[in-house]
Design a protein around this motif. Sequence first.
Motif, PDB file in Angstrom:
ATOM      1  N   ASP A  71      14.649  43.013  94.686  1.00  0.00           N
ATOM      2  CA  ASP A  71      15.213  41.844  95.358  1.00  0.00           C
ATOM      3  C   ASP A  71      14.486  40.568  94.951  1.00  0.00           C
ATOM      4  O   ASP A  71      15.115  39.522  94.704  1.00  0.00           O
ATOM      5  N   SER A  72      13.157  40.631  94.868  1.00  0.00           N
ATOM      6  CA  SER A  72      12.371  39.447  94.517  1.00  0.00           C
ATOM      7  C   SER A  72      12.673  38.977  93.098  1.00  0.00           C
ATOM      8  O   SER A  72      12.800  37.773  92.842  1.00  0.00           O
ATOM      9  N   MET A  73      12.806  39.916  92.172  1.00  0.00           N
ATOM     10  CA  MET A  73      13.108  39.536  90.795  1.00  0.00           C
ATOM     11  C   MET A  73      14.513  38.955  90.670  1.00  0.00           C
ATOM     12  O   MET A  73      14.729  37.978  89.943  1.00  0.00           O
ATOM     13  N   LYS A  74      15.474  39.535  91.397  1.00  0.00           N
ATOM     14  CA  LYS A  74      16.838  38.993  91.351  1.00  0.00           C
ATOM     15  C   LYS A  74      16.888  37.580  91.937  1.00  0.00           C
ATOM     16  O   LYS A  74      17.565  36.691  91.403  1.00  0.00           O
ATOM     17  N   LYS A  75      16.159  37.353  93.027  1.00  0.00           N
ATOM     18  CA  LYS A  75      16.124  36.021  93.635  1.00  0.00           C
ATOM     19  C   LYS A  75      15.446  35.013  92.707  1.00  0.00           C
ATOM     20  O   LYS A  75      15.829  33.845  92.645  1.00  0.00           O
ATOM     21  N   THR A  76      14.426  35.472  91.977  1.00  0.00           N
ATOM     22  CA  THR A  76      13.756  34.576  91.042  1.00  0.00           C
ATOM     23  C   THR A  76      14.681  34.209  89.889  1.00  0.00           C
ATOM     24  O   THR A  76      14.722  33.048  89.450  1.00  0.00           O
ATOM     25  N   SER A  77      15.446  35.169  89.394  1.00  0.00           N
ATOM     26  CA  SER A  77      16.433  34.866  88.361  1.00  0.00           C
ATOM     27  C   SER A  77      17.454  33.845  88.857  1.00  0.00           C
ATOM     28  O   SER A  77      17.846  32.924  88.129  1.00  0.00           O
ATOM     29  N   ARG A  82      19.490  28.084  89.281  1.00  0.00           N
ATOM     30  CA  ARG A  82      19.671  26.876  90.103  1.00  0.00           C
ATOM     31  C   ARG A  82      18.853  25.712  89.562  1.00  0.00           C
ATOM     32  O   ARG A  82      19.346  24.578  89.466  1.00  0.00           O
ATOM     33  N   ALA A  83      17.606  25.957  89.229  1.00  0.00           N
ATOM     34  CA  ALA A  83      16.737  24.884  88.746  1.00  0.00           C
ATOM     35  C   ALA A  83      17.275  24.290  87.453  1.00  0.00           C
ATOM     36  O   ALA A  83      17.244  23.066  87.254  1.00  0.00           O
ATOM     37  N   THR A  84      17.776  25.143  86.579  1.00  0.00           N
ATOM     38  CA  THR A  84      18.308  24.677  85.302  1.00  0.00           C
ATOM     39  C   THR A  84      19.527  23.783  85.504  1.00  0.00           C
ATOM     40  O   THR A  84      19.706  22.785  84.797  1.00  0.00           O
ATOM     41  N   VAL A  85      20.346  24.114  86.495  1.00  0.00           N
ATOM     42  CA  VAL A  85      21.571  23.339  86.756  1.00  0.00           C
ATOM     43  C   VAL A  85      21.268  22.073  87.546  1.00  0.00           C
ATOM     44  O   VAL A  85      21.813  20.998  87.254  1.00  0.00           O
ATOM     45  N   GLU A  86      20.396  22.162  88.533  1.00  0.00           N
ATOM     46  CA  GLU A  86      20.184  21.063  89.476  1.00  0.00           C
ATOM     47  C   GLU A  86      19.185  20.012  89.011  1.00  0.00           C
ATOM     48  O   GLU A  86      19.277  18.849  89.412  1.00  0.00           O
ATOM     49  N   GLU A  87      18.229  20.403  88.186  1.00  0.00           N
ATOM     50  CA  GLU A  87      17.202  19.453  87.741  1.00  0.00           C
ATOM     51  C   GLU A  87      17.603  18.818  86.410  1.00  0.00           C
ATOM     52  O   GLU A  87      17.846  19.514  85.431  1.00  0.00           O
ATOM     53  N   ASP A  89      15.623  16.823  84.732  1.00  0.00           N
ATOM     54  CA  ASP A  89      14.419  16.782  83.919  1.00  0.00           C
ATOM     55  C   ASP A  89      13.964  18.207  83.611  1.00  0.00           C
ATOM     56  O   ASP A  89      13.782  19.020  84.523  1.00  0.00           O
ATOM     57  N   THR A  90      13.789  18.517  82.338  1.00  0.00           N
ATOM     58  CA  THR A  90      13.466  19.886  81.937  1.00  0.00           C
ATOM     59  C   THR A  90      12.117  20.337  82.468  1.00  0.00           C
ATOM     60  O   THR A  90      11.960  21.490  82.896  1.00  0.00           O
ATOM     61  N   TRP A  91      11.128  19.457  82.451  1.00  0.00           N
ATOM     62  CA  TRP A  91       9.807  19.829  82.979  1.00  0.00           C
ATOM     63  C   TRP A  91       9.880  20.069  84.479  1.00  0.00           C
ATOM     64  O   TRP A  91       9.247  20.986  85.004  1.00  0.00           O
ATOM     65  N   ALA A  92      10.695  19.282  85.188  1.00  0.00           N
ATOM     66  CA  ALA A  92      10.869  19.479  86.629  1.00  0.00           C
ATOM     67  C   ALA A  92      11.487  20.843  86.903  1.00  0.00           C
ATOM     68  O   ALA A  92      11.100  21.535  87.856  1.00  0.00           O
ATOM     69  N   ALA A  93      12.455  21.251  86.079  1.00  0.00           N
ATOM     70  CA  ALA A  93      13.074  22.569  86.245  1.00  0.00           C
ATOM     71  C   ALA A  93      12.048  23.664  85.996  1.00  0.00           C
ATOM     72  O   ALA A  93      11.970  24.649  86.752  1.00  0.00           O
ATOM     73  N   PHE A  94      11.240  23.499  84.966  1.00  0.00           N
ATOM     74  CA  PHE A  94      10.226  24.502  84.627  1.00  0.00           C
ATOM     75  C   PHE A  94       9.196  24.633  85.753  1.00  0.00           C
ATOM     76  O   PHE A  94       8.893  25.754  86.205  1.00  0.00           O
ATOM     77  N   THR A  95       8.656  23.521  86.208  1.00  0.00           N
ATOM     78  CA  THR A  95       7.630  23.585  87.256  1.00  0.00           C
ATOM     79  C   THR A  95       8.214  24.062  88.580  1.00  0.00           C
ATOM     80  O   THR A  95       7.524  24.726  89.355  1.00  0.00           O
ATOM     81  N   ARG A  96       9.476  23.749  88.841  1.00  0.00           N
ATOM     82  CA  ARG A  96      10.127  24.236  90.059  1.00  0.00           C
ATOM     83  C   ARG A  96      10.151  25.760  90.078  1.00  0.00           C
ATOM     84  O   ARG A  96       9.859  26.393  91.105  1.00  0.00           O
ATOM     85  N   VAL A  97      10.487  26.367  88.958  1.00  0.00           N
ATOM     86  CA  VAL A  97      10.518  27.830  88.883  1.00  0.00           C
ATOM     87  C   VAL A  97       9.112  28.406  89.049  1.00  0.00           C
ATOM     88  O   VAL A  97       8.915  29.389  89.768  1.00  0.00           O
ATOM     89  N   LEU A 135      13.374  33.874  81.985  1.00  0.00           N
ATOM     90  CA  LEU A 135      12.153  33.097  81.767  1.00  0.00           C
ATOM     91  C   LEU A 135      12.009  32.710  80.303  1.00  0.00           C
ATOM     92  O   LEU A 135      11.548  31.604  79.977  1.00  0.00           O
ATOM     93  N   ASP A 136      12.414  33.608  79.418  1.00  0.00           N
ATOM     94  CA  ASP A 136      12.354  33.315  77.990  1.00  0.00           C
ATOM     95  C   ASP A 136      13.252  32.133  77.652  1.00  0.00           C
ATOM     96  O   ASP A 136      12.872  31.247  76.872  1.00  0.00           O
TER      97      ASP A 136
END
Length: 220
Positions: A71-77, A82-87, A89-97, A135-136
């Motif tokens: 469940d934790s891995m699926k939620k992280t995916s 979400r971060a990729t779509v909503e942010e 700024d690419t660095w903001a998306a990366f640090t959010r994750v 993540l890759d």
Amino acid sequence: MSETSPPGSRPQRADARENLQQILQAAQAVFAERGYEVSIEEVARRSGLGMGTIYRHFPNKRSLVERVATDSMKKTSAEVERATVEETDTWAAFTRVMRYMARVGSSQLVPVSRRRATESGPELIAARTALLADLDALVARAQEVEVLRKDVSAFDLVLMMVSLPPGIPDGEADGTPADLPGRQLSVLLDGLRAPGAETLPEPASTRRDIDVFFRTRFGL
């Protein structure tokens, strides 16, 4: 389909579904604080349910551990997406994750058990493979726009997240406890920004390195 809902089974009653959620919430909190070595009795105590209720949903500790980890891995995916779509700024998306993963607890992302004698179940393996791929892709996007140093891989990130300390449980510190994982993560993120002052040893981490690391250190 989850092991708690086998094919052909009748739908769970409302109280059974509620109990299941209590168990999973308690297990996630306990495992994040203390790792997967904590006893299932502690999970029962935290959930407020009896051991019999726990075992009606999960026949053994391994099945509970795998459900929480999956469940934790699926939620992280899902958070990566979400971060990729909503942010914007690419660095903001990366640090959010990365901060999301730190909040979840690094131990949630790999089922740590030094006494494990059998292979992980197919759902957990699939969730782990999907998360590593997500993540890759996140790493590749950040490197493409030159905000993330080019000599790190998604597998490096996994190892870094495992190195983060757990948070101090509520009630176990005087006053407001320090955000231990948050502080270390901030230092890690600073070191991950491009171009990077230090040259990393070669070769870069691979999936095989991750598998060997978890197997030799944790018995996965």
